[in-house]
Design a protein around this motif. Structure first.
Motif, PDB file in Angstrom:
ATOM      1  N   ALA A   1      -7.768 -15.109   6.881  1.00 23.36           N
ATOM      2  CA  ALA A   1      -7.201 -15.367   5.558  1.00 23.36           C
ATOM      3  C   ALA A   1      -6.043 -16.340   5.665  1.00 23.36           C
ATOM      4  O   ALA A   1      -5.369 -16.419   6.689  1.00 23.36           O
ATOM      5  CB  ALA A   1      -6.719 -14.055   4.946  1.00 23.36           C
ATOM      6  N   PRO A   2      -5.825 -17.133   4.621  1.00 19.76           N
ATOM      7  CA  PRO A   2      -4.716 -18.092   4.657  1.00 19.76           C
ATOM      8  C   PRO A   2      -3.392 -17.390   4.941  1.00 19.76           C
ATOM      9  O   PRO A   2      -3.112 -16.339   4.378  1.00 19.76           O
ATOM     10  CB  PRO A   2      -4.739 -18.683   3.247  1.00 19.76           C
ATOM     11  N   GLY A   3      -2.611 -17.992   5.833  1.00 20.34           N
ATOM     12  CA  GLY A   3      -1.301 -17.440   6.112  1.00 20.34           C
ATOM     13  C   GLY A   3      -1.292 -16.376   7.191  1.00 20.34           C
ATOM     14  O   GLY A   3      -0.239 -15.862   7.548  1.00 20.34           O
TER      15      GLY A   3
ATOM     16  N   TRP B   1       6.677  -2.109   3.898  1.00 15.16           N
ATOM     17  CA  TRP B   1       7.374  -1.814   2.648  1.00 15.16           C
ATOM     18  C   TRP B   1       6.422  -2.021   1.482  1.00 15.16           C
ATOM     19  O   TRP B   1       5.955  -3.117   1.213  1.00 15.16           O
ATOM     20  CB  TRP B   1       8.600  -2.732   2.514  1.00 15.16           C
ATOM     21  N   ARG B   2       6.127  -0.933   0.775  1.00 17.52           N
ATOM     22  CA  ARG B   2       5.252  -0.978  -0.397  1.00 17.52           C
ATOM     23  C   ARG B   2       5.862  -0.129  -1.493  1.00 17.52           C
ATOM     24  O   ARG B   2       6.422   0.937  -1.219  1.00 17.52           O
ATOM     25  CB  ARG B   2       3.853  -0.444  -0.077  1.00 17.52           C
ATOM     26  N   GLU B   3       5.734  -0.584  -2.734  1.00 16.89           N
ATOM     27  CA  GLU B   3       6.267   0.161  -3.872  1.00 16.89           C
ATOM     28  C   GLU B   3       5.247   0.164  -5.010  1.00 16.89           C
ATOM     29  O   GLU B   3       4.506  -0.806  -5.196  1.00 16.89           O
ATOM     30  CB  GLU B   3       7.564  -0.473  -4.385  1.00 16.89           C
ATOM     31  N   PHE B   4       5.225   1.250  -5.735  1.00 14.96           N
ATOM     32  CA  PHE B   4       4.345   1.345  -6.902  1.00 14.96           C
ATOM     33  C   PHE B   4       5.008   2.259  -7.924  1.00 14.96           C
ATOM     34  O   PHE B   4       5.329   3.410  -7.625  1.00 14.96           O
ATOM     35  CB  PHE B   4       2.975   1.906  -6.502  1.00 14.96           C
ATOM     36  N   ARG B   5       5.238   1.750  -9.123  1.00 14.16           N
ATOM     37  CA  ARG B   5       5.863   2.539 -10.195  1.00 14.16           C
ATOM     38  C   ARG B   5       4.925   2.550 -11.397  1.00 14.16           C
ATOM     39  O   ARG B   5       4.316   1.526 -11.722  1.00 14.16           O
ATOM     40  CB  ARG B   5       7.218   1.950 -10.592  1.00 14.16           C
TER      41      ARG B   5
ATOM     42  N   THR C   1      -1.695  -6.038   3.044  1.00 20.56           N
ATOM     43  CA  THR C   1      -2.306  -5.335   1.921  1.00 20.56           C
ATOM     44  C   THR C   1      -2.546  -6.286   0.758  1.00 20.56           C
ATOM     45  O   THR C   1      -3.584  -6.218   0.091  1.00 20.56           O
ATOM     46  CB  THR C   1      -1.409  -4.171   1.467  1.00 20.56           C
ATOM     47  N   GLY C   2      -1.591  -7.186   0.514  1.00 18.44           N
ATOM     48  CA  GLY C   2      -1.755  -8.158  -0.564  1.00 18.44           C
ATOM     49  C   GLY C   2      -2.952  -9.061  -0.339  1.00 18.44           C
ATOM     50  O   GLY C   2      -3.697  -9.367  -1.286  1.00 18.44           O
ATOM     51  N   THR C   3      -3.151  -9.482   0.903  1.00 18.22           N
ATOM     52  CA  THR C   3      -4.309 -10.315   1.209  1.00 18.22           C
ATOM     53  C   THR C   3      -5.603  -9.566   0.954  1.00 18.22           C
ATOM     54  O   THR C   3      -6.571 -10.112   0.398  1.00 18.22           O
ATOM     55  CB  THR C   3      -4.255 -10.781   2.676  1.00 18.22           C
ATOM     56  N   LEU C   4      -5.639  -8.288   1.336  1.00 20.34           N
ATOM     57  CA  LEU C   4      -6.831  -7.469   1.115  1.00 20.34           C
ATOM     58  C   LEU C   4      -7.105  -7.314  -0.383  1.00 20.34           C
ATOM     59  O   LEU C   4      -8.249  -7.445  -0.839  1.00 20.34           O
ATOM     60  CB  LEU C   4      -6.647  -6.103   1.766  1.00 20.34           C
TER      61      LEU C   4
END
Length: 445
Positions: free
Chosen positions: A160-162, A183-187, A206-209
């Motif tokens: 994946a790129p990057g 570090w992950r956050e979810f509100r 995770t963002g790439t996935l």
């Protein structure tokens, strides 16, 4: 001449608008076929005015298209595409479909026999009659991989790129800790109008996935005509993609349980209400749910039938009705190969078993009463005029009369395996395929 072709659009009924869209698209398709026939004749005669270096240069000038587009049309007009030509002439496929098929078959291996070439073209043309050009291109890519038989050339093998697969994760304690606990956050919270609102951020991996999941799932729906693109905004398409991902996760076999079982919602509703046209029912958290949505959800839910007395007391709480078993889901994956909606290429993991005859109407959870549907087309089935039936182990979708007055049953061919070569293997001598097809007028007869 019918009123649908003479009246201005604002005077047409909703049904006539759809009829005009379908009619004008077929007219565009046949007009494009007529243009290709003309281009072929120009090329065969050499009927190019002086001052033009080639037929492609002449087309680019007088048709006001790019040189690349001119070369593409010339290739389609002079190539070996009799089945594509026939479908285009009959208005069954679009110019974009023809371009995808022509581009792919132009690069087909030279070891293919003429029979192999014809079978491959027939496979793509059949799919093009029910799917958008992007789906046809993906099917062509699968066919090329099958021909090449070289895993190293399969798409998607690059990182994946990057992301550098050889890069180290860091040597200091801080980077080690970050890798071990990113570090992950979810509100999230519920709004007063019953919407689920959320914000957050995640690490790069995770963002790439997530991005890799969202990009194909959020692709625009195919346009009915070039002037009617997918009406959803990019944000709405991504919202639908998130819904599909959540739907898949909710059906994962190892999903954590709540009170000893997976996600459960208790809904109090009598059978007559569920079978009727009731507009809303109430869940155990006192929220309101449209009955039509409940019927869709119950296609793949664990249902607890409760017998209530006249005062509302629970007299009997039955065992949960069995949904499709894992063995049945595997059998559906083999039989349907994925979503059964015509032209949809979603794989089995993105589908849920749908009861052809709804359980509330006496439908059993048997293979001959189940069909695989992705989240989008499952919703379409419950909230539009589409219907489905199973015939000889094959699922057919019946379009609403608005789209097809004859309501011809349609079968999805997007999951069909690549056609097996009919002649010699690629390492043996094979009769080369023809360099050109018969004249278009003969191919269409």
């Amino acid at each position: 001449m019918s009123t649908t072709t003479t009246l201005p659009a604002w005077q047409l009924s909703d049904q006539d608008l759809t009829t005009r869209l379908l009619t004008t698209q077929r007219q565009q398709n046949t007009a494009y076929a007529a243009q290709l026939e003309t281009i072929r004749e120009v090329e065969s005669r050499g009927a190019i005015p002086e001052g033009y270096s080639s037929t492609a240069a002449y087309l680019a000038t007088i048709l006001h298209v790019t040189p690349r587009e001119a070369r593409a049309r010339l290739a389609q007009a002079t190539g070996s595409l009799p089945l594509t030509w026939k479908a285009l002439t009959e208005g069954e496929i679009t110019a974009q479909h023809a371009a995808v098929i022509a581009e792919f078959l132009a690069d087909a291996p030279r070891w293919l026999t003429p029979e192999d070439y014809t079978v491959a073209e027939d496979t793509l043309v059949t799919l093009a009659a029910q799917a958008n050009p992007g789906t046809v291109r993906r099917a062509a890519t699968r066919l090329k991989i099958y021909w090449d038989n070289d895993p190293a050339e399969m798409p998607g093998s690059s990182p994946a790129p990057g992301l550098d697969p050889d890069a180290s994760s860091g040597t200091d304690a801080g980077s080690d800790a970050a890798s071990a606990r990113p570090w992950r956050e979810f509100r999230w919270h519920w709004t007063r109008t019953g919407r689920f609102r959320f914000t957050g951020n995640v690490d790069q991996e995770t963002g790439t996935l997530i991005e890799q999941l969202l990009v194909p799932l959020a692709a625009p729906d195919p346009a009915t005509t070039p002037d009617t693109p997918d009406p959803r905004t990019p944000a709405e398409r991504h919202g639908d993609a998130i819904a599909a991902i959540v739907d898949l996760a909710a059906r994962a076999p190892d999903l954590p349980s709540k009170a000893g079982e997976r996600a459960v919602a208790t809904v109090t509703v009598d059978l007559e209400t569920l079978q009727s046209t009731a507009k809303a029912v109430f869940t155990d958290d006192e929220s309101v749910l449209p009955a039509s949505h409940l019927r869709r959800i119950l296609c793949d839910a664990r249902v607890y039938p409760a017998v209530l007395g006249t005062e509302g007391q629970v007299l009997d709480l039955g065992r949960s009705a069995r949904t499709a078993t894992n063995a049945q889901r595997r059998a559906l994956a083999i039989r349907d190969r994925g979503c059964t909606f015509p032209g949809c290429d979603r794989s089995p993991k993105w589908t849920t078993p749908h009861h052809i005859v709804h359980w509330a109407n006496g439908g059993a959870t048997d293979l001959d009463n189940l069909a695989s549907c992705c989240e989008r087309h499952h919703r379409l089935l419950h909230h539009s005029g589409w219907q489905i039936l199973l015939r000889d182990g094959v699922v057919y979708w019946i379009p609403p009369s608005l789209l097809d007055p004859e309501q011809k049953p349609l079968r999805n061919t997007a999951h069909n395996p690549p056609p097996t070569p009919l002649g010699h293997s690629r390492w043996q001598a094979a009769t080369p395929r023809p360099a050109a097809a018969p004249h278009p007028s003969a191919a269409a007869s």
